[in-house]
Design a protein around this motif. Structure first.
Motif, short mmCIF file in Angstrom:
data_model
loop_
_atom_site.label_atom_id
_atom_site.label_comp_id
_atom_site.label_asym_id
_atom_site.label_seq_id
_atom_site.Cartn_x
_atom_site.Cartn_y
_atom_site.Cartn_z
N LYS A 89 0.85 -1.20 0.00
CA LYS A 89 0.00 0.00 0.00
C LYS A 89 0.88 1.25 0.00
CE LYS A 89 -0.46 -0.25 5.05
NZ LYS A 89 -1.41 -0.36 6.17
N PRO A 90 0.32 2.37 -0.41
CA PRO A 90 1.11 3.61 -0.44
C PRO A 90 1.66 3.96 0.94
CG PRO A 90 -0.93 3.88 -1.68
CD PRO A 90 -1.04 2.57 -0.96
N TYR A 91 2.76 4.70 0.97
CA TYR A 91 3.39 5.09 2.22
C TYR A 91 2.53 6.07 3.01
CZ TYR A 91 7.64 3.11 0.18
OH TYR A 91 8.56 2.27 -0.39
N ILE A 92 1.63 6.75 2.34
CA ILE A 92 0.77 7.72 2.99
C ILE A 92 -0.55 7.04 3.34
CG2 ILE A 92 -0.28 8.61 0.87
CD1 ILE A 92 -0.11 11.41 2.11
N CYS A 100 -5.23 15.27 1.66
CA CYS A 100 -4.41 15.88 0.61
C CYS A 100 -5.26 16.18 -0.62
CB CYS A 100 -3.26 14.96 0.25
SG CYS A 100 -2.18 15.60 -1.04
N GLN A 101 -6.12 15.21 -0.98
CA GLN A 101 -6.99 15.41 -2.13
C GLN A 101 -7.96 16.55 -1.89
OE1 GLN A 101 -8.54 11.43 -2.36
NE2 GLN A 101 -7.07 10.82 -3.93
N GLN A 102 -8.47 16.65 -0.65
CA GLN A 102 -9.37 17.74 -0.33
C GLN A 102 -8.64 19.07 -0.38
OE1 GLN A 102 -12.65 17.49 0.10
NE2 GLN A 102 -12.75 19.73 0.24
N SER A 103 -7.39 19.06 0.08
CA SER A 103 -6.61 20.29 0.05
C SER A 103 -6.39 20.77 -1.37
CB SER A 103 -5.25 20.07 0.74
OG SER A 103 -5.43 19.75 2.10
N ASN A 104 -6.18 19.80 -2.27
CA ASN A 104 -5.96 20.17 -3.68
C ASN A 104 -7.18 20.88 -4.24
OD1 ASN A 104 -3.43 19.11 -3.73
ND2 ASN A 104 -4.05 17.11 -4.50
N ASP A 360 0.44 14.40 -6.83
CA ASP A 360 0.42 15.85 -6.62
C ASP A 360 0.63 16.24 -5.16
OD1 ASP A 360 -0.13 16.46 -9.35
OD2 ASP A 360 -2.21 15.85 -9.04
N SER A 361 1.23 15.35 -4.39
CA SER A 361 1.53 15.68 -2.99
C SER A 361 2.43 16.91 -2.93
CB SER A 361 2.24 14.49 -2.33
OG SER A 361 2.79 14.89 -1.08
N PRO A 362 2.10 17.87 -2.07
CA PRO A 362 2.94 19.07 -1.98
C PRO A 362 4.27 18.81 -1.28
CG PRO A 362 1.22 19.14 -0.32
CD PRO A 362 0.94 17.92 -1.16
#
Length: 462
Positions: A89-92, A100-104, A360-362
């Motif tokens: 699974k992803p590290y996040i 993160c998606q909501q922040s985008n 697209d992680s900042p």
């Protein structure tokens, strides 16, 4: 072969398969079962033990080796631990990913604007001012985003079709739990530092120490003062500070830091490809104290011009900091008379084909950059005079793979680079943490991932 799939966008690599096809077979001497005149262990490994050495020779025989004429030869095969490539699974976490998606969605980027509105938990939106480096990173990401997304998607689809990757729902064996990693009991970098303060056993320039089929011993001092070559077709085992390391067949290495590179220069050879993985300065490494960093100016002073053959292909791993990328392209390579010819990207995915971090992680990205260049001096003349036609290195290519869970264990580049260097060319990796057959490796942690605890011993055979 480490290349599972090859498409116009790049390559899908199997790092684990590459390691296990190295042929980690250790020859061992075993006494006949009927022999009873020995009370000691019945197995002698083809290894390099640290015993008292003669100042004249620099090494000594392993005790008991004089009686091996009556011993039977067996082989012990080792394979790399597959769970070290289990990234299910992803590290996040999913919660952070959703945030993160909501922040985008809440971002309001305007060209030239240096502020972004971000929702943080249940707190109201606040404006975050980005510095110039972060703005440059965002601009660079925007330029390569479609390449990363489209190219990796095609390679991942091929991986799913071939069965190398698998949808997460089809893998329910509990392998997504915590993995117990071996302890790094032998601090190789400290060993290098200690060796610098010891007197040399040989005032002459030491020649490379070529390991033979016979057992011998070498000291820690020998390791830092001369290149070690295993020219045998079998692996060797070396013991340092009580820790065992596997040396692959036909490999060479020098364990030293940047202040002790002279033995590498004394080999009187130049290299047709040089891969460099510098310990770039960054805040997270300083906080964790995982390894010592080098400043850009220290990296710039490395003797690449003396090590590079005419037309040498130079490949440098670069972090996602734009400051480092610009330094390599605009200052480092020109100082070495190297012309930038391409940028490649290593895209890290899970066993099911997801990015290990949101694209697209900042903060952290699921990709790293490689800058490729050729030594300019006499490049065209050298290639014409040898009659070797080397195809041009393509730009904007991807290397997609499941990463090792061990920090900084980069994917193998040997097979993807071989088409762009002359046949039989000499290969060198700087700041290496593992060894490769047919390559010279250098660094103060050059044996790190050769530790025997990262491997599993299979049943012995005759």
């Amino acid at each position: 072969m480490s290349v599972v799939h090859c498409l116009p966008h790049g390559w899908f690599l199997d790092h684990l398969s590459f390691i296990n096809k190295v042929n980690y077979q250790l020859r061992q001497h075993q006494e006949p079962f009927c022999s009873r005149n020995k009370a000691t262990s019945s197995v002698y490994q083809d290894s390099l033990q640290l015993h008292p050495v003669s100042p004249a020779t620099g090494f000594a025989p392993v005790p008991g080796s004089e009686d091996r004429g009556n011993c039977e030869m067996i082989t012990q095969k080792y394979v790399f631990r597959s769970e070290l490539f289990s990234v299910t699974k992803p590290y996040i976490t999913s919660a952070v990913l959703s945030e993160c998606q909501q922040s985008n969605k809440n971002e309001h980027l305007v060209t030239g604007d240096k502020q972004v509105s971000v929702s943080v938990g249940k707190k109201r939106k606040r404006c975050i001012a980005f510095n110039q480096g972060e703005l440059d990173a965002m601009e660079y990401h925007t330029k390569i985003r479609e390449l990363i997304l489209d190219g990796s998607s095609q390679l991942i689809q091929e991986g799913l079709k071939s069965g190398f990757l698998y949808p997460l729902v089809e893998k329910q064996d509990g392998s997504g739990g915590c993995i117990a990693l071996p302890l790094d009991a032998c601090n190789l970098s400290e060993l290098c530092e200690m060796a610098k303060h010891l007197p040399s056993l040989n005032e002459m320039e030491p020649q490379p120490l070529q390991l033979t089929e016979d057992d011998m011993s070498i000291t820690e001092l020998d390791l830092s003062s001369q290149v070690i070559e295993n020219n045998c077709s079998f692996s060797k085992m070396i013991t340092l500070m009580g820790q065992k390391y596997l040396l692959p067949p036909n490999s060479s290495f020098l364990l030293s830091d940047i202040s002790c590179m002279q033995p590498l220069l004394n080999c009187s050879k130049t290299f047709d490809v040089i891969v460099i993985d510098p310990p770039w300065e960054n805040k997270s490494v300083k906080r964790s104290n995982r390894y010592s960093c080098l400043s850009p100016q220290q990296i710039k002073r490395m003797p690449i011009p003396k090590l590079a053959a005419p037309g040498c292909l130079v490949v440098t791993w670069v972090t996602n900091r734009q400051k480092h990328l610009c330094f390599v392209k605009e200052e480092l390579y020109p100082s070495w008379s190297v012309e930038v010819i391409a940028e490649w990207y290593w895209v890290k995915i899970t066993n099911s084909g997801e990015f290990v971090f949101p694209l697209d992680s900042p903060h952290k990205k699921p990709y790293e950059c490689l800058v490729l260049g050729r030594v300019r001096e006499k490049n065209a003349l050298a290639l014409r005079s040898t009659g070797v036609k080397v195809p041009p290195v393509p730009d904007q290519r991807l290397i997609v793979s499941v990463p090792c869970v061990l920090h900084s264990h980069k994917p193998p580049l040997a097979e993807v680079l071989k088409d762009y260097i002359k046949p039989g060319g000499e290969c060198l990796e700087l700041f290496a943490r593992n060894l490769l057959p047919g390559w010279m490796s250098w660094g103060n942690e050059v044996l790190k991932f050769q530790h025997v605890d990262y491997f599993i011993a299979l049943e012995s055979g005759h």
